[in-house]
Write an enzyme that holds these catalytic residues in place. Structure first.
Site, PDB file in Angstrom:
ATOM      1  N   ASP A  75       0.828  -1.205   0.000  1.00  0.00           N
ATOM      2  CA  ASP A  75       0.000   0.000   0.000  1.00  0.00           C
ATOM      3  C   ASP A  75       0.861   1.253   0.000  1.00  0.00           C
ATOM      4  O   ASP A  75       2.017   1.219   0.454  1.00  0.00           O
ATOM      5  CB  ASP A  75      -0.908   0.025   1.234  1.00  0.00           C
ATOM      6  CG  ASP A  75      -1.972  -1.059   1.204  1.00  0.00           C
ATOM      7  OD1 ASP A  75      -2.406  -1.423   0.098  1.00  0.00           O
ATOM      8  OD2 ASP A  75      -2.357  -1.539   2.287  1.00  0.00           O
TER       9      ASP A  75
ATOM     10  N   TYR B 171       6.077  -8.506   8.732  1.00  0.00           N
ATOM     11  CA  TYR B 171       5.768  -7.082   8.846  1.00  0.00           C
ATOM     12  C   TYR B 171       5.975  -6.605  10.278  1.00  0.00           C
ATOM     13  O   TYR B 171       5.796  -7.371  11.231  1.00  0.00           O
ATOM     14  CB  TYR B 171       4.309  -6.804   8.482  1.00  0.00           C
ATOM     15  CG  TYR B 171       3.920  -7.121   7.064  1.00  0.00           C
ATOM     16  CD1 TYR B 171       3.938  -6.140   6.076  1.00  0.00           C
ATOM     17  CD2 TYR B 171       3.494  -8.408   6.712  1.00  0.00           C
ATOM     18  CE1 TYR B 171       3.561  -6.417   4.777  1.00  0.00           C
ATOM     19  CE2 TYR B 171       3.119  -8.700   5.409  1.00  0.00           C
ATOM     20  CZ  TYR B 171       3.155  -7.701   4.453  1.00  0.00           C
ATOM     21  OH  TYR B 171       2.772  -7.986   3.153  1.00  0.00           O
TER      22      TYR B 171
ATOM     23  N   ASP C 299      -6.179   2.629   7.685  1.00  0.00           N
ATOM     24  CA  ASP C 299      -4.852   3.194   7.903  1.00  0.00           C
ATOM     25  C   ASP C 299      -4.964   4.716   7.885  1.00  0.00           C
ATOM     26  O   ASP C 299      -6.076   5.259   7.967  1.00  0.00           O
ATOM     27  CB  ASP C 299      -3.842   2.675   6.863  1.00  0.00           C
ATOM     28  CG  ASP C 299      -4.194   3.078   5.434  1.00  0.00           C
ATOM     29  OD1 ASP C 299      -5.127   3.894   5.235  1.00  0.00           O
ATOM     30  OD2 ASP C 299      -3.537   2.575   4.495  1.00  0.00           O
TER      31      ASP C 299
ATOM     32  N   ARG D 234      -3.857  -4.336   7.296  1.00  0.00           N
ATOM     33  CA  ARG D 234      -4.882  -3.340   7.642  1.00  0.00           C
ATOM     34  C   ARG D 234      -6.133  -4.017   8.197  1.00  0.00           C
ATOM     35  O   ARG D 234      -6.729  -3.564   9.176  1.00  0.00           O
ATOM     36  CB  ARG D 234      -5.245  -2.506   6.410  1.00  0.00           C
ATOM     37  CG  ARG D 234      -4.201  -1.485   6.027  1.00  0.00           C
ATOM     38  CD  ARG D 234      -4.689  -0.630   4.873  1.00  0.00           C
ATOM     39  NE  ARG D 234      -4.729  -1.350   3.615  1.00  0.00           N
ATOM     40  CZ  ARG D 234      -5.640  -1.157   2.662  1.00  0.00           C
ATOM     41  NH1 ARG D 234      -6.611  -0.284   2.843  1.00  0.00           N
ATOM     42  NH2 ARG D 234      -5.584  -1.822   1.530  1.00  0.00           N
TER      43      ARG D 234
END
Length: 236
Positions: free
Chosen positions: A48, A76, A90, A182
């Site tokens: 993203d 992550y 987000d 997310r």
């Protein structure tokens, strides 16, 4: 390196760039370097705009490896802000709802995180590239249209709390293909009886490639001997 025949390149994607931005700039730089008008360049796994970190790009015949590269597990580090939600899950959108956090303790967070390890059902964000009836979900979302996205199973092989500093927590996640961090943030917020959205996301590993193994786009251009271009903005 033989970029025409095919190479696999490792980049640290900067904040605000889309995956397409990075692919396009790398293709442009290589075409200029090679003196050609066209070159096949693709990426193995979207990030993203609000995320940074490992992105694997392939050129030429190496693009045939993309499917296999996408199937590798990913790691992550994410920062979640508790007590609110946003439409995109987000910071791309402003918070649209707020929730209590006084009841959330570090022990409660640890308890909830354990529930997300293994195979879990996950609904991708409406602001995502998931296809619904042949169109990207974000096409509907940006026009304010309701869209139903089906839950799908994703594999989370590891999840741990790195830092507890309310109203934010920092977690490390190791997961399989198709996992939306997310969405994981949203689901963690709900499981805590509150809300949550991502304020920071960095992909630190894809398969055996760590972010420390990656190069920045300016470093890549310098490697190609392209020092004369104006500095490119990271924002689109």
């Amino acid at each position: 390196m033989d970029y025409k025949e095919g190479e696999v390149l490792y980049f640290d994607k900067p904040l605000y760039w889309t995956s397409f931005n990075l692919v396009g700039r790398v293709r442009w730089a290589l075409c200029k370097y090679l003196g050609v008008k066209k070159l096949k360049v693709g990426h193995a796994g979207t990030l993203d705009p609000m995320a940074t970190g490992v992105m694997i790009l392939c050129t030429g015949k190496a693009t045939k490896m993309i499917t296999a590269l996408q199937a590798q597990d990913k790691e992550y580090e994410a920062v979640l802000r508790l007590g609110a939600t946003t439409p995109s899950y987000d910071t791309e959108h402003e918070p649209d709802a707020f929730y209590p956090t006084e009841h959330i303790t570090e022990d409660k967070v640890l308890e909830v995180l354990r529930k997300f390890q293994g195979t879990v059902m996950q609904v991708p964000p409406v602001f995502s590239a998931v296809k619904v009836d042949g169109r990207r979900a974000y096409d509907y979302a940006r026009k304010g249209k309701d869209v139903k996205i089906e839950a799908k199973p994703v594999e989370i092989s590891g999840i741990e709390l790195l830092e507890y500093s309310m109203p934010e927590i920092r977690i490390r996640v190791v997961c399989g293909k198709g996992t939306y961090i997310r969405s994981l943030a949203r689901d963690i917020g709900e499981a805590l009886g509150s809300g949550a959205y991502l304020t920071s996301l960095r992909r630190t590993r894809v398969g055996g490639i760590r972010v420390e193994d990656c190069m920045t786009f300016p470093a890549f251009k310098a490697m190609l001997g392209q020092y004369d271009d104006k500095e490119e903005t990271q924002e689109e």
